[in-house]
Design an enzyme around this catalytic site. Sequence first.
Site, PDB file in Angstrom:
ATOM      1  NE  ARG A   1      -6.102   2.578  -1.027  1.00  0.00           N
ATOM      2  CZ  ARG A   1      -7.433   2.597  -0.879  1.00  0.00           C
ATOM      3  NH1 ARG A   1      -8.062   3.779  -0.823  1.00  0.00           N
ATOM      4  NH2 ARG A   1      -8.121   1.480  -0.792  1.00  0.00           N
TER       5      ARG A   1
ATOM      6  CG  ASP B   1      -1.135  11.380  -1.922  1.00  0.00           C
ATOM      7  OD1 ASP B   1      -2.133  10.641  -1.871  1.00  0.00           O
ATOM      8  OD2 ASP B   1      -0.722  12.045  -0.953  1.00  0.00           O
TER       9      ASP B   1
ATOM     10  NE  ARG C   1       2.438  16.346  -0.646  1.00  0.00           N
ATOM     11  CZ  ARG C   1       1.403  16.478  -1.482  1.00  0.00           C
ATOM     12  NH1 ARG C   1       0.610  15.438  -1.747  1.00  0.00           N
ATOM     13  NH2 ARG C   1       1.150  17.654  -2.032  1.00  0.00           N
TER      14      ARG C   1
END
Length: 255
Positions: free
Chosen positions: A47, A49, A199
Amino acid sequence: MQLVLHYDGAGFSGWQRQPDQRTVQGELERVLHRLCNQPVAVQGAGRTDAGVHARGQAAGITVPRKWEPDALRRALNALLPRDLWVAAAHEMHPDFHARYRAVSRRYRYRIGTDDEARSPFRRPYEWALTGALDVAAMHAGATALHGRHAFRAFAVRGTAPDTDEHECTIHRAEWIERPGGTGLDFIIEGDRFLHHMVRFLVGTLADVARGRRPLADVARLLAAADNNETSTPAPAHGLFLEHVEYPSALYISRA
């Protein structure tokens, strides 16, 4: 069937379908419903973002037998929006599952270090960091990630079950310096990734490179029980999901 997807994440509220939000999964299911005259569920390998891009997202679908991979790919690309494209379609064995049968995933994070990194032709796809960077420290920090670790410090809290140890095996983690001093790309490949993990890693390594924290913090955070001292995650727009690997035995054909 497996679809290999490219998309520009800027115009999507992430991968997962959401009411009243434009998402990658939602756009695919809308067009597949039109082509197949019935609802078609799309399973993603991961998934991504909002704002994250893909050049190799994998999606699993089950469609009527009349659809061959090449024909379905052409039909999808004729109807999908410009920021979403099916790069390939493969016939897969029935036990294929886009998420659970993946053996590795590879991400790339792009950092621009020259003045042109702020150009409108590059800025949407890389993080512009034009100050001095300690590249040697970035390389050393990436090397420390190799192997199996619990990445609790590099994940959003509450997005994995309490019983999950947050362990991931990293097969590859390295910075590649682009020609001409224009930037660096962080390449990371592993068996799984936690929410915001790449990230968080890039944000922390960038702080090390800018002298905002010591290199020793990377090892210390790998042993941490929470993300209280982790750096702010790097912006979403520099991140690309590049490739998802599956066992070759799952492929019936390659389109």
